[in-house]
Write an enzyme that holds these catalytic residues in place. Structure first.
Site, PDB file in Angstrom:
ATOM      1  N   CYS A 257       2.874 -31.457 -16.914  1.00  0.00           N
ATOM      2  CA  CYS A 257       3.312 -33.006 -17.069  1.00  0.00           C
ATOM      3  C   CYS A 257       4.478 -34.031 -17.235  1.00  0.00           C
ATOM      4  O   CYS A 257       4.802 -34.833 -16.222  1.00  0.00           O
ATOM      5  CB  CYS A 257       2.411 -33.159 -18.350  1.00  0.00           C
ATOM      6  SG  CYS A 257       0.763 -33.197 -18.540  1.00  0.00           S
TER       7      CYS A 257
HETATM    8  N1  LIG Z   1      -2.306 -29.043 -18.492  1.00  0.00           N
HETATM    9  C1  LIG Z   1      -2.168 -29.619 -19.445  1.00  0.00           C
HETATM   10  O1  LIG Z   1      -1.644 -29.616 -20.755  1.00  0.00           O
HETATM   11  C2  LIG Z   1      -2.973 -32.022 -19.032  1.00  0.00           C
HETATM   12  C3  LIG Z   1      -3.047 -32.472 -19.909  1.00  0.00           C
HETATM   13  C4  LIG Z   1      -3.459 -33.921 -19.849  1.00  0.00           C
HETATM   14  C5  LIG Z   1      -3.121 -33.558 -18.738  1.00  0.00           C
HETATM   15  N2  LIG Z   1      -3.539 -32.726 -17.333  1.00  0.00           N
HETATM   16  C6  LIG Z   1      -3.495 -32.978 -16.040  1.00  0.00           C
HETATM   17  O2  LIG Z   1      -4.591 -33.251 -15.452  1.00  0.00           O
HETATM   18  C7  LIG Z   1      -5.125 -32.136 -13.994  1.00  0.00           C
HETATM   19  C8  LIG Z   1      -4.944 -30.796 -14.301  1.00  0.00           C
HETATM   20  O3  LIG Z   1      -3.991 -30.312 -14.940  1.00  0.00           O
HETATM   21  P1  LIG Z   1      -4.359 -28.672 -15.491  1.00  0.00           P
HETATM   22  O4  LIG Z   1      -3.692 -27.896 -16.854  1.00  0.00           O
HETATM   23  O5  LIG Z   1      -5.744 -29.108 -16.001  1.00  0.00           O
HETATM   24  O6  LIG Z   1      -4.722 -27.691 -13.696  1.00  0.00           O
HETATM   25  P2  LIG Z   1      -4.710 -26.083 -13.586  1.00  0.00           P
HETATM   26  O7  LIG Z   1      -3.778 -25.570 -12.409  1.00  0.00           O
HETATM   27  O8  LIG Z   1      -4.623 -25.486 -14.494  1.00  0.00           O
HETATM   28  O9  LIG Z   1      -6.154 -25.891 -13.655  1.00  0.00           O
HETATM   29  C9  LIG Z   1      -6.675 -26.683 -12.167  1.00  0.00           C
HETATM   30  C10 LIG Z   1      -7.986 -26.158 -11.494  1.00  0.00           C
HETATM   31  O10 LIG Z   1      -8.538 -27.287 -10.446  1.00  0.00           O
HETATM   32  C11 LIG Z   1      -8.422 -25.737  -9.647  1.00  0.00           C
HETATM   33  N3  LIG Z   1      -8.798 -26.768  -7.922  1.00  0.00           N
HETATM   34  C12 LIG Z   1      -7.929 -27.164  -7.077  1.00  0.00           C
HETATM   35  N4  LIG Z   1      -8.198 -27.830  -6.968  1.00  0.00           N
HETATM   36  C13 LIG Z   1      -9.400 -28.083  -6.376  1.00  0.00           C
HETATM   37  C14 LIG Z   1     -10.428 -28.396  -5.814  1.00  0.00           C
HETATM   38  N5  LIG Z   1     -10.462 -29.107  -5.015  1.00  0.00           N
HETATM   39  N6  LIG Z   1     -11.903 -28.608  -6.325  1.00  0.00           N
HETATM   40  C15 LIG Z   1     -12.345 -27.779  -7.193  1.00  0.00           C
HETATM   41  N7  LIG Z   1     -11.283 -26.743  -7.157  1.00  0.00           N
HETATM   42  C16 LIG Z   1      -9.940 -26.828  -7.776  1.00  0.00           C
HETATM   43  C17 LIG Z   1      -7.664 -24.919  -9.609  1.00  0.00           C
HETATM   44  O11 LIG Z   1      -8.129 -23.507  -8.726  1.00  0.00           O
HETATM   45  C18 LIG Z   1      -7.506 -24.785 -10.661  1.00  0.00           C
HETATM   46  O12 LIG Z   1      -7.788 -23.246 -10.894  1.00  0.00           O
HETATM   47  C19 LIG Z   1      -3.486 -32.441 -13.780  1.00  0.00           C
HETATM   48  O13 LIG Z   1      -3.315 -34.046 -13.241  1.00  0.00           O
HETATM   49  C20 LIG Z   1      -2.808 -32.320 -14.760  1.00  0.00           C
HETATM   50  O14 LIG Z   1      -1.399 -33.420 -14.841  1.00  0.00           O
HETATM   51  C21 LIG Z   1      -2.804 -31.620 -18.104  1.00  0.00           C
END
Ligand SMILES: NC(=O)c1ccc[n+]([C@@H]2O[C@H](COP(=O)([O-])OP(=O)(O)OC[C@H]3O[C@@H](n4cnc5c(N)ncnc54)[C@H](O)[C@@H]3O)[C@@H](O)[C@H]2O)c1
Length: 401
Positions: A257
């Site tokens: 992030c």
């Molecule tokens: N992790 C955090 O603390 C956090 C906090 C706030 C916002 N975010 C935002 O949330 C979003 C997701 O982040 P995250 O940390 O959960 O990511 P992550 O990498 O932990 O998880 C993403 C998941 O999506 C899957 N994926 C990728 N492309 C895909 C598709 N086309 N169809 C289905 N599954 C798919 C991946 O295999 C993975 O398991 C991002 O935009 C991030 O910036 C994350």
């Protein structure tokens, strides 16, 4: 109600666990290994216990899948996929695009589509909606909303329930349905006037952290050059009861992030001809911190690290998680190796990373603490090398910033 959550990572699995208490949730992920693991009751995310997944699977309110056809009849679809940067540090919406394709091709009835992935203002209106429509049958009119995720993995005091949630729909009906959905498991919902405000607020929250971290990292360097203790100075400033918020110096910023989201804001600002110089500079200061630390370590050790065995303690991007995305440890290790040091690392929470495994916490010439997990004993850190340099401010008795 049937809910599909696209992406079962930190955000998607966390939301799945909360939503499954009230809805019939299908967790869709393109990674078959993650899907198999989840369906066997094993969580890969800190903060979501395997016992919770097992309970939800048994109750029948949650299952994971990688088959688009299994989300066909869902009435609510939440997008929670990565939004990283491209190799030239531009917003990469390819994962969102692929999620939109899955939704467009598979959802057979009008649904509420909510984006939780972080992106720049206009993503819901100008990218997600048209992309889903491109792949959908013409007769289906979905509702669209944004509710940026604020989860902080590994944190126990704030979670999905007690963290206020921003939201906005593209239409009043979308806003109302979004409120109905989240109000089942979130105490405080804050509606804003447009999806763009919600998208911008999320980026600004993380940009606020990025620039303040850069400021304190720069201040740590100034304080050292003046022979003043940085932590004592910060504690002194923090006695002011208003107008000051304490940030602490570090080896840089990591995670998915803080090093990434401000660049989304800068990219959209520059596209619109607005300056983002402050954001760009903050990013540089944070990236340069690793070099500064290696220089300080070298100065403390006769100006030369050639052939010295250096143990880096903590390669996760923050304490008590196994997440190594954008970790500052990577640059610290690179610069140490560039100086000729023989580097190994200790992090039993991460275990293995980049084809290397966690080394024992002992026997080095120099130890550099980048991330201090609660489980790592301070005394053992101090005994691991004759010279210990701590970038976290948590190891009493070590040299540091
Ligand atoms: N992790 C955090 O603390 C956090 C906090 C706030 C916002 N975010 C935002 O949330 C979003 C997701 O982040 P995250 O940390 O959960 O990511 P992550 O990498 O932990 O998880 C993403 C998941 O999506 C899957 N994926 C990728 N492309 C895909 C598709 N086309 N169809 C289905 N599954 C798919 C991946 O295999 C993975 O398991 C991002 O935009 C991030 O910036 C994350």
């Amino acid at each position: 109600m049937k809910v599909a959550i696209i992406g079962q990572g930190y955000v998607g699995l966390t939301i799945s666990a909360f939503a499954s208490e009230f809805f019939d949730v299908t967790g869709f992920d393109s990674n078959q290994k993650i899907v198999d693991q989840l369906n066997s009751g094993v969580s890969h995310i800190e903060g979501v216990e395997s016992s919770t997944i097992k309970k939800l699977l048994k109750k029948g309110s949650y299952r994971a899948t990688s088959k688009g056809s299994e989300i066909r009849e869902c009435e609510i679809v939440v997008i929670a996929v990565p939004t990283p940067l491209t190799s030239v540090r531009k917003p990469d919406l390819s994962y969102i695009e692929s999620a939109c394709k899955t939704i467009g091709k598979n959802i057979s009835n009008p649904a509420l589509v909510i984006n939780e992935s972080t992106s720049f203002p206009g993503t819901l209106r100008n990218f997600i909606k048209p992309t889903i429509e491109k792949y959908s049958s013409e007769s289906i009119a979905h509702l669209y909303a944004i509710s940026p995720e604020r989860v902080d993995p590994g944190r126990s005091d704030f979670n999905q329930k007690n963290t206020p949630r921003l939201y906005a729909g593209l239409t009043p009906e979308a806003s109302e349905e979004t409120r109905n959905f989240y109000s089942k498991f979130c105490d405080e919902l804050v509606e804003v006037s447009s999806p763009e405000v919600a998208e911008a607020a999320k980026l600004f929250e993380n940009t606020f952290r990025q620039v303040n971290i850069a400021l304190v990292n720069e201040f740590a360097q100034i304080a050292h050059s003046l022979g003043i203790g940085v932590y004592e100075t910060l504690d002194a400033a923090n006695t002011k009861p208003y107008g000051f918020m304490k940030f602490t110096p570090s080896a840089g910023v990591g995670g998915h992030c803080i090093p990434v989201d401000p660049t989304y804001l800068a990219a959209v600002a520059e596209e619109h001809g607005a300056p983002a110089t402050f954001i760009r500079r903050a990013n540089e200061v944070n990236l340069e911190m690793s070099k500064y630390i290696v220089r300080r370590v070298a100065e403390d050790n006769g100006g030369n690290l050639q052939g010295k065995s250096v143990l880096v303690v903590g390669v996760a991007y923050k304490p008590n998680v196994a997440d190594v995305r954008e970790t500052a440890a990577e640059l610290v290790i690179k610069h140490l190796r560039d100086e000729g040091a023989v580097v190994s690392w200790h992090d039993d929470v991460v275990g293995s990373w980049k084809g290397e495994s966690s080394a024992p916490l002992q026997g080095a010439d120099i130890t550099v603490v980048v991330t201090k997990h609660d489980s790592v004993d301070e005394k053992k850190i101090l005994a691991s090398a004759p010279h210990v340099f701590d970038t976290t401010g948590k190891v009493e008795g070590a040299k540091g910033l």
